[in-house]
Every structure is written in C-alpha cells, then in structure tokens.
Design a protein around this motif. Structure first.
Motif, PDB file in Angstrom:
ATOM      1  N   ASN A  78       0.849  -1.172   0.000  1.00 29.43           N
ATOM      2  CA  ASN A  78       0.000   0.000   0.000  1.00 29.43           C
ATOM      3  C   ASN A  78       0.902   1.245   0.000  1.00 29.43           C
TER       4      ASN A  78
ATOM      5  N   SER B 231       0.479   4.263   0.795  1.00 22.72           N
ATOM      6  CA  SER B 231       0.467   5.120   1.980  1.00 22.72           C
ATOM      7  C   SER B 231       0.837   4.348   3.248  1.00 22.72           C
ATOM      8  N   GLU B 232       0.750   3.028   3.187  1.00 21.23           N
ATOM      9  CA  GLU B 232       1.126   2.191   4.331  1.00 21.23           C
ATOM     10  C   GLU B 232       2.013   1.059   3.829  1.00 21.23           C
TER      11      GLU B 232
ATOM     12  N   ILE C  36      -0.586  -6.140   0.189  1.00 27.13           N
ATOM     13  CA  ILE C  36      -1.848  -6.607  -0.380  1.00 27.13           C
ATOM     14  C   ILE C  36      -1.558  -7.736  -1.365  1.00 27.13           C
TER      15      ILE C  36
ATOM     16  N   ALA D  15      -5.832  -8.213   2.202  1.00 23.83           N
ATOM     17  CA  ALA D  15      -5.343  -6.876   2.553  1.00 23.83           C
ATOM     18  C   ALA D  15      -5.468  -6.711   4.060  1.00 23.83           C
TER      19      ALA D  15
ATOM     20  N   ALA E  79      -7.028  -3.675   5.850  1.00 26.98           N
ATOM     21  CA  ALA E  79      -8.309  -3.120   5.434  1.00 26.98           C
ATOM     22  C   ALA E  79      -9.468  -4.008   5.882  1.00 26.98           C
TER      23      ALA E  79
ATOM     24  N   ILE F 142      -7.980  -2.558  -3.678  1.00 32.09           N
ATOM     25  CA  ILE F 142      -9.393  -2.552  -3.353  1.00 32.09           C
ATOM     26  C   ILE F 142     -10.069  -1.299  -3.893  1.00 32.09           C
TER      27      ILE F 142
HETATM   28  C1  LIG Z   1      -3.966   1.670   2.410  1.00 29.89           C
HETATM   29  O1  LIG Z   1      -3.700   2.371   3.578  1.00 29.89           O
HETATM   30  C2  LIG Z   1      -4.667   3.354   3.889  1.00 29.89           C
HETATM   31  C3  LIG Z   1      -4.187   4.131   5.093  1.00 29.89           C
HETATM   32  O2  LIG Z   1      -3.940   3.247   6.169  1.00 29.89           O
HETATM   33  C4  LIG Z   1      -6.002   2.654   4.153  1.00 29.89           C
HETATM   34  O3  LIG Z   1      -6.990   3.617   4.407  1.00 29.89           O
HETATM   35  C5  LIG Z   1      -6.405   1.862   2.908  1.00 29.89           C
HETATM   36  O4  LIG Z   1      -7.566   1.125   3.174  1.00 29.89           O
HETATM   37  C6  LIG Z   1      -5.292   0.901   2.539  1.00 29.89           C
HETATM   38  N1  LIG Z   1      -5.641   0.257   1.289  1.00 29.89           N
HETATM   39  C7  LIG Z   1      -5.618  -1.072   1.143  1.00 29.89           C
HETATM   40  C8  LIG Z   1      -5.989  -1.564  -0.205  1.00 29.89           C
HETATM   41  O5  LIG Z   1      -5.288  -1.828   2.045  1.00 29.89           O
END
Ligand SMILES: *[C@@H]1O[C@H](CO)[C@@H](O)[C@H](O)[C@H]1NC(C)=O
Ligand SMILES: *[C@@H]1O[C@H](CO)[C@@H](O)[C@H](O)[C@H]1NC(C)=O
Ligand SMILES: *[C@@H]1O[C@H](CO)[C@@H](O)[C@H](O)[C@H]1NC(C)=O
Ligand SMILES: *[C@@H]1O[C@H](CO)[C@@H](O)[C@H](O)[C@H]1NC(C)=O
Length: 230
Positions: free
Chosen positions: A75, A77-78, A83, A115, A118, A192
């Motif tokens: 991910n 941002s994380e 995933i 994931a 999530a 996702i």
């Molecule tokens: C990616 O990380 C963001 C921030 O934590 C989260 O909101 C999002 O659901 C994540 N996306 C997936 C596909 O895991």
C-alpha cells in the motif's frame, strides 16, 4: 566487404521474431504462474498458490485466452500493508487490425484479495475485467527463446512473458461456474476499489491465507514500484 552482410546478419539475429503468433502458454519471471488446472479450480472457486509471484497467459488458436496472476503489492500510503491478489479469468481474445489485443472474459473469473490492513482482510470475489493490450510483440530471447511483451491500455508493460509451451495450457473453453452478482468489473491493479469494498462488507468469505513467497520479499520494492508490470 563482408561487413554489410555481417551487419545484416547481426541485425536479423537481434531483432528476430521467433513467431508472430501468441498461441501457447506464457509466464513471467521464474515461470511458476501458469494458467490451467494447476492454478485454478473454478468449480470450487479456489487457487493453488504458485511458489513465486508472477503472471501467466495462455492463448489458443481458436480465440480463447486464460489469465493467471499472483502478486503482492504494498500500500503506497502504508508500506507495511502488503496486499496479496490472485486472479483467474478466461474468455475470448481478439487481435485488432491496429495492433491492439482485446481480452474479453466470459464472466466466470474470480480473484482473492488479502489486505490485512483493510477491515475484513481476506476474501474471494467475482472478477470480470476486460483488458485492452495496446500493442504486443514477440521477441527472441537468446537465452529463453520466444518472449511475449504486452503493453496495457495505458502503455505500461506487463512483465515479459516467456514461452512455457507452444500449446495453450488452459481449462475447458466454456463457462466453468455459475456467477451471482456482484461482479467486480473495475480494478486498480488488484487493489481494493469502492466496488470491492462494498462486496467485502456484504460477503465475509473465509478465504485460505496466502503466504508471501520468499522471492517476493526481495522483489517487493520493485514490485511496489512497478506493480503495473505484473
Ligand atoms: C492503504 O492504507 C490506507 C491508510 O492506512 C487505508 O486507508 C487503505 O484502506 C489501505 N488500502 C488497502 C488496499 O489496504
Ligand atoms: C512448490 O514447491 C514445492 C517444493 O519444491 C513443490 O512440492 C510444490 O509442488 C510447488 N507448488 C507449486 C504450486 O508449484
Ligand atoms: C485500436 O482500436 C481499439 C478499438 O477501437 C482502441 O481501443 C485502441 O486504443 C486502438 N489501438 C491503438 C494502438 O490505437
Ligand atoms: C463479463 O464481461 C463481458 C464483457 O464486458 C460481458 O459480456 C459479460 O456479460 C460479463 N459477465 C458478467 C458475469 O458480468
């Protein structure tokens, strides 16, 4: 005076196209992701996880294709949220006069998404995504033989596909399971989507857990950066 013919020979060797037909079985990287019964069991909506990540396509001479894809992306941002996605689909392919290729699934495809960051983190859903390959080309790799390059709708390349077999490894060329909606028809490289999120909340399937292959760890940074290539 032998220079010109020699040059011609060298050029011919380096650009030689082994064949101009996509018919056969093709697989990226270490070539463990191969369509057919060793990868997917549509009747059970299950997968046999390959030992390494990658993508594979088979094409028959009568217009059928089959897709097998297994990958892990992080991910953006994380980065610690890895995933995993596994996809199986098949259907009809068409080579267009302008050099593009369209892969139209027949609707019985499915994907597993894992994931962990999530919500409900591991589920299987229907997958029916039509792919446009803007261009395709077959090169002769000096070491590995025929190599198929596919360029997606946005021009980004699929990882180079090596020819595993000149014949297509694929499941029977017919609809292999009944599908009840919802069906995911949009995808962002297996990540996702909004639609997936809805599916996830509605349907809590306990999918078997995917173990990230060791090889994927080393390749992870590259995978994240070039996720579209897989
Ligand atoms: C990616 O990380 C963001 C921030 O934590 C989260 O909101 C999002 O659901 C994540 N996306 C997936 C596909 O895991
Ligand atoms: C993965 O590797 C193991 C050990 O080499 C082998 O027994 C197994 O069949 C392989 N699985 C697949 C799906 O290729
Ligand atoms: C070829 O035609 C298809 C269908 O009209 C189109 O989607 C695709 O972008 C075209 N490819 C190129 C390379 O122009
Ligand atoms: C899958 O997509 C194809 C092409 O858009 C469409 O013809 C077919 O009806 C779809 N099937 C399902 C089950 O959504």
């Amino acid at each position: 005076m032998f220079v010109a013919p020699l040059m011609a020979l060298v050029l011919a060797a380096s650009t030689a196209v082994a064949q101009d037909s996509v018919v056969g079985t093709w697989s990226s990287g270490s070539q463990h992701v191969i369509p057919g019964p060793g990868f997917a069991n549509p009747a059970k909506k299950s997968f046999t996880y390959p030992n390494t990540t990658g993508v594979g396509y088979s094409f028959s001479d009568d217009g059928w294709y089959e897709l097998a894809r297994y990958r892990f992306t992080s991910n953006a941002s994380e980065p610690n949220c890895i995933i995993g996605t596994v996809i199986w689909a098949h259907g009809h392919y068409e080579l267009l006069g302008n050099g593009s290729m369209v892969l139209t699934p027949v609707g019985d495809g499915y994907q597993q998404v894992q994931a962990p960051c999530a919500g409900t983190s591991n589920f299987i859903q229907n997958y029916n995504f039509t792919e446009l390959m803007k261009t395709w080309q077959i090169f002769q790799d000096p070491q590995f033989g025929p190599k198929l390059h596919l360029f997606q709708f946005d021009g980004s390349p699929v990882a180079p596909l090596f020819q595993v077999s000149p014949t297509p490894n694929m499941l029977p060329k017919q609809v292999l399971r009944n599908v009840t909606p919802p069906v995911v028809t949009i995808t962002s490289d297996g990540l996702i989507t909004t639609q997936t999120g809805t599916t996830r909340r509605r349907k809590r399937s306990a999918a078997p857990e995917m173990q990230r292959p060791i090889a994927a760890v080393a390749g992870l940074v590259a995978v994240a950066m070039f996720s579209a290539m897989l």
